[in-house]
Design an enzyme around this catalytic site. Sequence first.
Site, PDB file in Angstrom:
ATOM      1  N   ARG A 198       0.856  -1.202   0.000  1.00 22.39           N
ATOM      2  CA  ARG A 198       0.000   0.000   0.000  1.00 22.39           C
ATOM      3  C   ARG A 198       0.890   1.249   0.000  1.00 22.39           C
ATOM      4  O   ARG A 198       0.928   2.006   0.954  1.00 22.39           O
ATOM      5  CB  ARG A 198      -0.974  -0.079   1.151  1.00 22.39           C
ATOM      6  CG  ARG A 198      -1.857  -1.302   0.962  1.00 22.39           C
ATOM      7  CD  ARG A 198      -2.895  -1.413   1.997  1.00 22.39           C
ATOM      8  NE  ARG A 198      -4.151  -0.848   1.517  1.00 22.39           N
ATOM      9  CZ  ARG A 198      -5.264  -0.871   2.219  1.00 22.39           C
ATOM     10  NH1 ARG A 198      -5.278  -1.397   3.413  1.00 22.39           N
ATOM     11  NH2 ARG A 198      -6.359  -0.349   1.725  1.00 22.39           N
ATOM     12  N   GLN A 219      -1.291   2.706  -5.712  1.00 18.88           N
ATOM     13  CA  GLN A 219      -2.704   2.988  -5.380  1.00 18.88           C
ATOM     14  C   GLN A 219      -3.670   2.529  -6.465  1.00 18.88           C
ATOM     15  O   GLN A 219      -4.765   2.078  -6.168  1.00 18.88           O
ATOM     16  CB  GLN A 219      -2.893   4.484  -5.116  1.00 18.88           C
ATOM     17  CG  GLN A 219      -2.573   4.836  -3.671  1.00 18.88           C
ATOM     18  CD  GLN A 219      -2.706   6.300  -3.364  1.00 18.88           C
ATOM     19  OE1 GLN A 219      -2.961   7.108  -4.239  1.00 18.88           O
ATOM     20  NE2 GLN A 219      -2.512   6.649  -2.115  1.00 18.88           N
ATOM     21  N   ASP A 235      -4.647  -1.081  -5.934  1.00 18.29           N
ATOM     22  CA  ASP A 235      -5.042  -1.426  -4.580  1.00 18.29           C
ATOM     23  C   ASP A 235      -6.513  -1.835  -4.520  1.00 18.29           C
ATOM     24  O   ASP A 235      -7.396  -1.013  -4.284  1.00 18.29           O
ATOM     25  CB  ASP A 235      -4.748  -0.208  -3.686  1.00 18.29           C
ATOM     26  CG  ASP A 235      -5.013  -0.487  -2.223  1.00 18.29           C
ATOM     27  OD1 ASP A 235      -5.470  -1.593  -1.901  1.00 18.29           O
ATOM     28  OD2 ASP A 235      -4.759   0.414  -1.408  1.00 18.29           O
ATOM     29  N   SER A 280      -8.462  -1.142  -1.217  1.00 18.17           N
ATOM     30  CA  SER A 280      -9.046   0.193  -1.068  1.00 18.17           C
ATOM     31  C   SER A 280     -10.279   0.366  -1.943  1.00 18.17           C
ATOM     32  O   SER A 280     -11.290   0.917  -1.494  1.00 18.17           O
ATOM     33  CB  SER A 280      -8.021   1.276  -1.422  1.00 18.17           C
ATOM     34  OG  SER A 280      -7.054   1.354  -0.413  1.00 18.17           O
ATOM     35  N   TYR A 297      -0.951   1.035   8.969  1.00 19.76           N
ATOM     36  CA  TYR A 297      -2.040   0.211   9.497  1.00 19.76           C
ATOM     37  C   TYR A 297      -2.142   0.368  11.006  1.00 19.76           C
ATOM     38  O   TYR A 297      -1.141   0.668  11.662  1.00 19.76           O
ATOM     39  CB  TYR A 297      -1.773  -1.268   9.215  1.00 19.76           C
ATOM     40  CG  TYR A 297      -2.128  -1.708   7.833  1.00 19.76           C
ATOM     41  CD1 TYR A 297      -3.459  -1.817   7.446  1.00 19.76           C
ATOM     42  CD2 TYR A 297      -1.151  -2.040   6.916  1.00 19.76           C
ATOM     43  CE1 TYR A 297      -3.789  -2.243   6.182  1.00 19.76           C
ATOM     44  CE2 TYR A 297      -1.470  -2.467   5.642  1.00 19.76           C
ATOM     45  CZ  TYR A 297      -2.798  -2.571   5.284  1.00 19.76           C
ATOM     46  OH  TYR A 297      -3.133  -2.994   4.039  1.00 19.76           O
TER      47      TYR A 297
END
Length: 404
Positions: free
Chosen positions: A128, A133, A136, A139, A234
Amino acid sequence: MKIGILKETRPGETRVALIPALLPPLVREKHDVIIEAGAGSASGLADELYAKAGARVVKTAVAVYKEADIIFKVQPPATTGARGKSEADQLREGTTYIGYMAPLANPDLVKVLERKKITGFAMEYVPRITRAQSMDALSSMATIAGYKAVLLATQHLGKMFPLLMTAAGTIPPATVLILGAGVAGLQAIATAKRLGAKVEAFDPRPAVKDQVKSLGATFVEMEMPADAETKGGYAKEMSAEFLRKEQEAIAARLPKVDVVICTAQVFGKRAPLLITKAMLGAMRPGTVIVDLAAEQGGNCELTRAGETVRHQGVAIVGAVNLPATIPSDASLMYSKNITNLFATLFPKGATTPNFEDEVTVGACITRDGAIANEGVRAALRPAKPAKTARPAKAPKTVKAPKKK
Ligand code: NAD
């Protein structure tokens, strides 16, 4: 390369790993896309659309597995089914797999991938980092889940979300509490705000407070943990002491809210327990909890994955696979993620993955007949404790020759 796309077989799965609109760049790169007939139908995508975009539509999954060098999939290949006939069994030796894998929950699948020397890439292990992105899927799917969780709440709630001043009286806005403000939580805040609700939220990561406020929600103040975040951004697993205080702070809000959207998770662990059975007693009948952490054990003690439980007038919705309830956009976003990942793994027409790239290394779970990902290897094949060394034999005592 021959890229195979299959019709997903997991019950309730409606997404497809590649939509026709994303075929042309692959065809331009001279890839041969082979798709099982009906693969896109649950997402409203007819076989003709795939054929028109340059794919070869074949009648059966068997035909796809037989030819494909790479399989693009959504759900991890199933290992159950008649011997030799499961999805995992049909993957061809030495090929490449890209899709969700959930390796820790699917050790049998990992074994098959190792045995068949399949280079397996897991969408949920794409690092991540900013550059990744666009690949991902965690997400993009969390965005959909956060949005849909709020709509699910509106269906179960006997109230409207916005403030309405009508000739028939004033309707106060619904109050929504969001627990966990990662990707899904932030999208849930935005959706509930758009519907006119009063929204409050909590997350133990310090960076989140400003994000919550920027969406127009109130941040539930409580003592923040000192060290809440991993280097990757995280949340860490919180201490029992912090969770107890968090439960107290949540309990104080529960009698005042109409909806709770639970999204709190800790990667690779059971979801934190934030609402106990005892706490439910303080909620008003008619309140709705939508628990997105249902499959990770749930943020609410009474959550049952895939079910709606009713307790003292409170509905607890154990939401599972919400992206599959919005197949058109979910397939579009997933297809974008998987084709972007593919372009990174195999840049400029390469036929072997570029292991110089950290995205390739991070997402790779199996390679050359072994588990390539250290974390997965450590979890599935923990090193055997070293055998305790036998005590060295005491040296034989050599009797000194008798002095004559
Ligand atoms: P997630 O689904 O693993 O967790 C959801 C949320 O639960 C997180 O925000 C977490 O902090 C929260 N949580 C954990 N314990 C909690 C508790 N006890 N109480 C309340 N909330 C709790 O996380 P996610 O949404 O997938 O992502 C989280 C973060 O990962 C992002 O906000 C970001 O920092 C990072 N991220 C980075 C990128 C990138 O740079 N490409 C992309 C996505 C996510």
